[in-house]
Design an enzyme around this catalytic site. Sequence first.
Site, PDB file in Angstrom:
ATOM      1  N   GLY A 114     -62.073 132.480  64.068  1.00 57.36           N
ATOM      2  CA  GLY A 114     -60.813 132.018  63.462  1.00 57.36           C
ATOM      3  C   GLY A 114     -60.258 133.095  62.540  1.00 57.36           C
ATOM      4  O   GLY A 114     -60.544 134.283  62.699  1.00 57.36           O
ATOM      5  N   PHE A 115     -59.504 132.664  61.540  1.00 60.97           N
ATOM      6  CA  PHE A 115     -58.871 133.630  60.638  1.00 60.97           C
ATOM      7  C   PHE A 115     -59.911 134.517  59.951  1.00 60.97           C
ATOM      8  O   PHE A 115     -59.741 135.727  59.843  1.00 60.97           O
ATOM      9  CB  PHE A 115     -58.045 132.900  59.584  1.00 60.97           C
ATOM     10  N   GLY A 116     -60.986 133.897  59.451  1.00 58.55           N
ATOM     11  CA  GLY A 116     -62.000 134.665  58.745  1.00 58.55           C
ATOM     12  C   GLY A 116     -62.777 135.558  59.697  1.00 58.55           C
ATOM     13  O   GLY A 116     -62.852 136.779  59.505  1.00 58.55           O
TER      14      GLY A 116
ATOM     15  N   VAL B  70     -73.187 127.770  67.570  1.00 56.08           N
ATOM     16  CA  VAL B  70     -74.388 128.076  66.797  1.00 56.08           C
ATOM     17  C   VAL B  70     -74.946 126.763  66.267  1.00 56.08           C
ATOM     18  O   VAL B  70     -74.273 126.040  65.520  1.00 56.08           O
ATOM     19  CB  VAL B  70     -74.076 129.075  65.660  1.00 56.08           C
TER      20      VAL B  70
ATOM     21  N   GLU C  10     -44.989 118.781  57.816  1.00 50.27           N
ATOM     22  CA  GLU C  10     -44.440 119.485  58.980  1.00 50.27           C
ATOM     23  C   GLU C  10     -44.428 118.580  60.205  1.00 50.27           C
ATOM     24  O   GLU C  10     -43.466 118.553  60.973  1.00 50.27           O
ATOM     25  CB  GLU C  10     -45.269 120.753  59.240  1.00 50.27           C
TER      26      GLU C  10
ATOM     27  N   ASP D   3     -62.962 128.697  55.098  1.00 50.48           N
ATOM     28  CA  ASP D   3     -63.038 127.260  54.823  1.00 50.48           C
ATOM     29  C   ASP D   3     -64.465 126.758  54.620  1.00 50.48           C
ATOM     30  O   ASP D   3     -64.681 125.691  54.054  1.00 50.48           O
ATOM     31  CB  ASP D   3     -62.432 126.466  56.005  1.00 50.48           C
TER      32      ASP D   3
HETATM   33  C1  LIG Z   1     -52.961 121.870  61.181  1.00 46.94           C
HETATM   34  C2  LIG Z   1     -53.287 122.947  60.191  1.00 46.94           C
HETATM   35  C3  LIG Z   1     -52.285 123.640  59.547  1.00 46.94           C
HETATM   36  C4  LIG Z   1     -52.567 124.631  58.632  1.00 46.94           C
HETATM   37  N1  LIG Z   1     -51.554 125.306  58.028  1.00 46.94           N
HETATM   38  C5  LIG Z   1     -51.838 126.325  57.198  1.00 46.94           C
HETATM   39  C6  LIG Z   1     -50.792 127.094  56.632  1.00 46.94           C
HETATM   40  O1  LIG Z   1     -49.609 126.822  56.850  1.00 46.94           O
HETATM   41  N2  LIG Z   1     -51.135 128.130  55.817  1.00 46.94           N
HETATM   42  C7  LIG Z   1     -52.443 128.453  55.554  1.00 46.94           C
HETATM   43  O2  LIG Z   1     -52.698 129.418  54.833  1.00 46.94           O
HETATM   44  N3  LIG Z   1     -53.439 127.729  56.067  1.00 46.94           N
HETATM   45  C8  LIG Z   1     -53.183 126.698  56.892  1.00 46.94           C
HETATM   46  N4  LIG Z   1     -54.196 125.964  57.439  1.00 46.94           N
HETATM   47  C9  LIG Z   1     -55.574 126.278  57.041  1.00 46.94           C
HETATM   48  C10 LIG Z   1     -56.100 127.495  57.789  1.00 46.94           C
HETATM   49  O3  LIG Z   1     -55.869 127.355  59.171  1.00 46.94           O
HETATM   50  C11 LIG Z   1     -57.574 127.630  57.501  1.00 46.94           C
HETATM   51  O4  LIG Z   1     -57.755 127.796  56.121  1.00 46.94           O
HETATM   52  C12 LIG Z   1     -58.187 128.798  58.250  1.00 46.94           C
HETATM   53  O5  LIG Z   1     -58.098 128.597  59.632  1.00 46.94           O
HETATM   54  C13 LIG Z   1     -59.627 128.999  57.841  1.00 46.94           C
HETATM   55  O6  LIG Z   1     -60.151 130.080  58.539  1.00 46.94           O
HETATM   56  P1  LIG Z   1     -61.681 130.085  58.929  1.00 46.94           P
HETATM   57  O7  LIG Z   1     -61.938 131.380  59.630  1.00 46.94           O
HETATM   58  O8  LIG Z   1     -62.507 129.745  57.760  1.00 46.94           O
HETATM   59  O9  LIG Z   1     -61.841 128.892  59.948  1.00 46.94           O
HETATM   60  P2  LIG Z   1     -61.100 128.655  61.336  1.00 46.94           P
HETATM   61  O10 LIG Z   1     -59.878 129.448  61.448  1.00 46.94           O
HETATM   62  O11 LIG Z   1     -61.029 127.180  61.478  1.00 46.94           O
HETATM   63  O12 LIG Z   1     -62.128 129.221  62.398  1.00 46.94           O
HETATM   64  C14 LIG Z   1     -63.396 128.657  62.568  1.00 46.94           C
HETATM   65  C15 LIG Z   1     -63.905 129.045  63.941  1.00 46.94           C
HETATM   66  O13 LIG Z   1     -65.289 128.761  64.001  1.00 46.94           O
HETATM   67  C16 LIG Z   1     -65.594 128.151  65.238  1.00 46.94           C
HETATM   68  N5  LIG Z   1     -66.823 127.373  65.027  1.00 46.94           N
HETATM   69  C17 LIG Z   1     -66.992 126.306  64.223  1.00 46.94           C
HETATM   70  N6  LIG Z   1     -68.279 125.906  64.253  1.00 46.94           N
HETATM   71  C18 LIG Z   1     -68.926 126.755  65.090  1.00 46.94           C
HETATM   72  C19 LIG Z   1     -70.277 126.870  65.525  1.00 46.94           C
HETATM   73  N7  LIG Z   1     -71.249 126.040  65.077  1.00 46.94           N
HETATM   74  N8  LIG Z   1     -70.582 127.825  66.423  1.00 46.94           N
HETATM   75  C20 LIG Z   1     -69.626 128.668  66.883  1.00 46.94           C
HETATM   76  N9  LIG Z   1     -68.340 128.616  66.490  1.00 46.94           N
HETATM   77  C21 LIG Z   1     -68.009 127.679  65.602  1.00 46.94           C
HETATM   78  C22 LIG Z   1     -64.369 127.335  65.563  1.00 46.94           C
HETATM   79  O14 LIG Z   1     -64.265 127.093  66.956  1.00 46.94           O
HETATM   80  C23 LIG Z   1     -63.248 128.250  65.045  1.00 46.94           C
HETATM   81  O15 LIG Z   1     -62.777 129.120  66.041  1.00 46.94           O
HETATM   82  C24 LIG Z   1     -53.926 124.958  58.351  1.00 46.94           C
HETATM   83  C25 LIG Z   1     -54.952 124.267  58.999  1.00 46.94           C
HETATM   84  C26 LIG Z   1     -54.633 123.266  59.916  1.00 46.94           C
HETATM   85  C27 LIG Z   1     -55.744 122.537  60.612  1.00 46.94           C
END
Ligand SMILES: Cc1cc2nc3c(=O)[nH]c(=O)nc-3n(C[C@H](O)[C@H](O)[C@H](O)COP(=O)(O)OP(=O)(O)OC[C@H]3O[C@@H](n4cnc5c(N)ncnc54)[C@H](O)[C@@H]3O)c2cc1C
Length: 456
Positions: A17-19, A83, A178, A316
Amino acid sequence: MSYSGSSRHRVVVVGGGFGGLSAVKALRRADVDVTVIDRVNHHLFQPLLYQMATGILSEGDIAPPLREILRRQRNVNVMLGEVTGVDAVAREVRVDTVGQRSVVRYDSLILAAGSRQSYFGHDEFAVDAPGMKSIDDALEVRGRIFGAFEMAEVTADLAPREAWLTFVVIGAGPTGVEMAGQIAELSRRSLHHNFRGIDPASARVVLLDGLPRALGPFPESLADRAVKDLTSKGVEIHLGVMVTGVDAEGIDTNASELTLRRIPARTKIWAAGVAAAPLGRIAAAATGAGTDRAGRVQVQPDCTIAGYPEIFVVGDLMSLDKLPGVAEVAMQSARHAAATIGRRLRGDSRERPFRYRDLGTMATISRFRAVATVGPLRLSGFPGWLAWLFVHLMFLTGFKNRAAVLVNWLIAFVGHGRPQRAITSQQVFARVSLTANPAGASARHTQPASSHQQAS
Ligand SMILES: Cc1cc2nc3c(=O)[nH]c(=O)nc-3n(C[C@H](O)[C@H](O)[C@H](O)COP(=O)(O)OP(=O)(O)OC[C@H]3O[C@@H](n4cnc5c(N)ncnc54)[C@H](O)[C@@H]3O)c2cc1C
């Protein structure tokens, strides 16, 4: 099967994802072998999921394949799988790829598994009020929304027809705002002239939140402006109202107004809360780390787990200084983790705390209207929308996706169309509604035969 990797430093990143993606990209010049593991094959741009659910964008527009994004980064290997376990002593993670098990070893581990929908202890609500976290969710919500108009069209009796034409969004944060704004716009504008038996513009769009104000993360003046704009678009907003029950035919609330105690509504969308992905609990159990109330893993100021400097938790999934669950926190914390790994490999093992730079936040209300904070600026209306447009285009991954999104936005915002309205028989009345036999609807329409497409 076991992947031991090469003699180079092995970095395993869980989550694309983003991170996760930011960490991987930040390691492109490092002398490391990176394995990014995700249970899905794509990088999802979650902030635009609501546009997929309301027919503006397709899944391909906002979810490019990880392999394609990373095809030119030679030090990365992409692995599809979930995982399911972390052995922090042996330094390996267990991966399940649709039943096929493997073990991947690491020297450094970045956990970026994100979050999931939270129903605050009422997981049973998920059956009738899907959330908005994945492509599956958005396609289901799309099916429910467009399917509801179809059902209303063939429902003769007034009360059940009104229930099909009532859409309740639970949670008045950015996603809920939204979503409600787009359903209102869809019904008032895009579906004009599409039906013969119903007037889609008569749809009732209700936005509820248990808190006394909408858009919590925004300054009060912008939140008030958003409420005003939404109301002018025909959205009914009720704040300080808790949902106490959800079923196929409607919702129950604790509202003091009797008319709100039970809202007959076939389509409910849950945008009310998030909790950490289950991997947070797994990692905490493996390392003895604490978790917060949302299940996020407590980390040291440099984003590592205490006692395990080689394990980073970002985005997150991370609990640090009450930082919000937003994309910028995920990207910046992930880059910090990647930079720390790079520095250590160069012999610098000093701890550097992660410092978050807040770049602002934004939410769209409808076409040409948004609220945004960008640095010291407070924007609303058309200027806010332009800022929103620019930032989202910039942050979308890949030129092709940006071009496709821009075309779809032109169709939806300048024209009247909703270019992505295909719904399949599985989605049209969604998983559970397929079993329902709604009063007033003809049996023929409760069991749709095959997929169909509605041209816009
Ligand atoms: C509907 C919605 C709207 C949003 N709007 C905004 C916005 O306008 N502005 C903003 O800044 N933020 C927004 N956010 C929040 C933002 O999307 C999150 O903060 C961001 O995606 C977090 O990034 P991350 O990498 O921590 O997790 P994510 O981007 O959620 O990525 C996590 C990844 O880990 C994978 N994963 C999870 N568990 C496992 C596992 N056990 N094994 C392998 N893979 C796994 C998932 O498939 C996913 O691809 C929004 C979120 C949602 C749901």
